[in-house]
Design an enzyme around this catalytic site. Structure first.
Site, PDB file in Angstrom:
ATOM      1  CD  GLU A 215      87.182  98.840  -3.124  1.00 36.33           C
ATOM      2  OE1 GLU A 215      87.534  97.656  -2.916  1.00 36.33           O
ATOM      3  OE2 GLU A 215      87.888  99.667  -3.699  1.00 36.33           O
ATOM      4  CB  CYS A 272      77.179  77.360 -21.453  1.00 32.07           C
ATOM      5  SG  CYS A 272      75.767  78.460 -21.348  1.00 32.07           S
TER       6      CYS A 272
END
Length: 466
Positions: A215, A272
C-alpha cells in the site's frame, strides 16, 4: 527487562496550560522493548536511535538500530521456523492467532499508551488502533481454517485435477502489520519507511521475482453532490479527516460550484449540473466552518494523555512544516483560510479549512498527512469525476448523494480501490483494503487478503482406471 518508567515535563511554554504538566510512560515487561527480536531472543544492535515524543520533543527511549546483518539473521531464523510452522494444521495456526488476539486485547491499555507517547495520538484513538489491529488477528484466525483448494473436473477419464494452496515462504512485513501469518509464512517485521522507499523495495523484489503486496499511498477525493445531506457529509468528513491529527490519506473536498440565486418560483435547491438549478454555497460553507469550530485549539488541541476529545501533534516537526508549506502555496494562489492556518509550537498544527482551492495548488496534488482540508467547487458530475481521477494514485474515494442512479454511476467511475458512499470510515477486516494505479499492489483483509501469501499448486493425478 524490568518495568520502565519514563518521566518528562512538557517543554513548549506557549502551548495551552493543560499541556504543561508531568506525565509518565509506564509500560510493564514485556511490552516496552528497545531491542530486536530474532529467533526467540531479544538482541541489541551495534548502535541505536532515539524515539521522540512528538508532543514535547523529548527523547523517551533509544531503540536498537538493526541493519543488514540483523536482517539476515532474522530471515535465516524465519526460514528455519517456516519448515515446522507450515506443517502445523490450519486449526493449530488458528489457535495461535486467536491467542495473539486475546493477548492484545488483554493488554490494550498498555499498548495504546506506548502508541500515544511514540506517535502523539490521543489515547482514545490509540485504543481504537489496538482494537482495529487485533481485529485482523481475530478475522484471520477464523479464515485460517477456510483456505480451500479446488477439485477440478478432468477432461480425461484416467486422471484427476487438484489445485492446492501452499504458503509462499518467509514474508518480510513492513509495519503497520497485518495478520497474514495464518497462511503459513513466517515473518520478518520492520518499521515502515516512506512510500518512496517502498517503491525502491518493489524494484529490488522484481530483480529476484519476489511476490509483493504494498500500500503506497493515496489522495482520496471526498465529493458532496447536490442531493446529499450536507450536515451528514460534513460531520463524517470532519471526524474522519482530523483523526490522528489529519495524518490519514489526504482528502480532496469537492462541492457544487455556483452563485447563490433566487429562482423565479419555488424553493432554492442545491444542485451541481443543469442550468436553472440553484446552489446555496454560502450556507454550505457556513456549515463546514461551524463544524471546524470543534477542532480549534481552544476546544481540545492538547496532549494525547489529556481527558476529553484532545487532538495531538503531528509525528514530527517536518510534518508540520509540510502543512504550513501547502497552506502558504494555496493562499499565494488565491485560496482563503476559513479556519486555523497557524502552526503552533513544536509539532502542533491548527486544523485548517481552505476555500477557493484550485487544482493547481500543491495541496490537491500531494498527500498532506496533516489537519488541512481544502475545498474545491465544481459544476457537474463529470467535472467532479475528472478532478478525482486525475491523480496517479487511487486508494479510496468518498462521496455523498441520495440519488441512486448517480450513486451507481459515480461508484463505478471512480478510479480507486475502495469507495465510501455516504460513509467516511471504511476500514474493517471483513473487507478488502487496497488501491489501484500507484497506490500499490494487492489487498489486505477479507477472504482475498490471504491470497497474497499463498501459491497455487496444480496436481494432476493420472494413470487411474476408469
Amino acid at each position: 527487562m524490568s518495568a520502565q518508567r519514563l518521566l518528562r515535563t512538557r517543554c513548549f511554554p506557549r502551548l495551552p496550560a493543560a499541556m504543561l504538566r508531568r506525565y509518565s510512560l509506564d509500560a510493564s515487561n514485556p511490552l516496552l522493548r528497545t531491542q530486536g527480536y530474532v529467533n526467540g531472543r531479544w538482541l541489541s544492535a551495534a548502535s541505536d536511535f532515539p524515539v521522540v515524543d512528538p508532543a514535547t520533543g523529548d527523547e523517551i527511549a533509544r531503540v536498537s538500530n538493526c541493519g543488514p546483518a540483523e536482517a539476515k539473521q532474522a530471515v535465516d531464523a524465519a526460514y528455519e521456523a517456516f519448515h515446522s510452522w507450515k506443517r502445523n494444521s490450519a486449526k493449530e495456526r488458528s489457535v495461535v492467532l486467536r491467542k495473539w488476539f486475546d493477548l492484545m486485547m488483554l493488554y490494550k491499555e498498555e499498548l495504546a499508551q506506548i502508541i500515544t507517547y511514540e506517535c502523539g495520538k490521543p489515547m482514545s484513538e490509540s485504543l481504537g488502533e489496538v482494537a482495529y489491529s487485533a481485529s485482523f488477528l481475530e478475522w484471520f484466525s477464523e479464515e485460517a481454517r477456510r483456505v480451500y483448494g479446488d477439485f477440478v473436473p478432468s477432461p480425461a477419464k484416467d486422471r484427476k485435477i487438484l489445485l492446492l494452496k501452499q504458503p509462499v515462504g518467509v514474508a518480510s512485513i513492513i509495519t503497520p502489520v497485518s495478520s497474514q501469518s495464518k497462511a503459513g509464512p513466517t515473518r520478518v517485521l520492520q518499521n515502515s519507511p516512506p512510500s518512496k522507499l517502498l517503491t525502491v523495495l518493489l524494484k529490488m523484489a522484481a530483480d529476484t521475482v519476489k511476490k509483493a503486496s504494498m500500500e503506497l499511498g493515496g489522495h482520496a477525493p471526498f465529493i458532496v453532490f447536490d442531493s446529499a445531506d450536507v450536515d451528514q457529509a460534513v460531520s463524517g468528513a470532519m471526524a474522519s479527516k482530523f483523526r490522528n491529527c489529519g495524518q490519514v490519506r489526504s482528502w480532496l473536498w469537492t462541492r457544487p460550484r455556483g452563485a447563490v440565486k433566487q429562482p423565479s418560483s419555488g424553493p432554492r435547491r442545491r444542485a451541481c449540473a443543469p442550468t436553472g438549478f440553484w446552489c446555496r454555497v454560502e450556507s454550505t460553507m457556513a456549515s463546514w466552518t461551524n463544524w471546524a469550530e470543534r477542532w480549534t485549539p481552544s476546544s481540545g488541541w492538547v496532549t494525547g494523555q489529556s481527558p476529553g476529545r484532545p487532538r495531538g501533534p503531528l509525528i514530527n516537526t517536518r510534518a508540520a512544516e509540510k502543512v504550513v508549506k501547502q497552506i502558504a502555496d494555496a493562499v499565494s494562489r488565491g485560496a482563503t483560510v476559513l479556519k486555523g492556518g497557524k502552526r503552533l509550537e513544536g509539532s502542533f498544527m491548527e486544523p485548517t479549512l481552505l476555500s477557493d482551492v484550485t487544482t493547481e495548488m500543491i495541496c490537491t496534488k500531494e498527500e498532506t498527512f496533516g489537519p488541512l482540508l481544502p475545498v474545491i467547487r465544481f459544476n457537474t458530475e463529470e467535472e467532479a469525476l475528472a478532478i478525482a481521477n486525475a491523480s496517479n494514485v487511487g486508494l479510496a474515494g468518498y462521496f455523498f448523494s441520495q440519488d441512486v442512479s448517480q450513486i451507481w454511476r459515480v461508484m463505478e467511475a471512480l478510479e480507486v480501490g475502495m469507495v465510501g458512499v455516504n460513509e467516511g470510515l471504511l476500514s474493517t477486516p471483513e473487507a478488502a483494503f487496497g488501491g489501484v494505479k500507484q497506490s500499490g499492489l494487492g489487498v489486505e483483509g477479507s477472504k482475498y487478503g490471504i491470497d497474497e501469501y499463498l501459491e497455487v499448486k496444480y496436481m494432476c493425478f493420472g494413470g487411474l482406471k476408469p
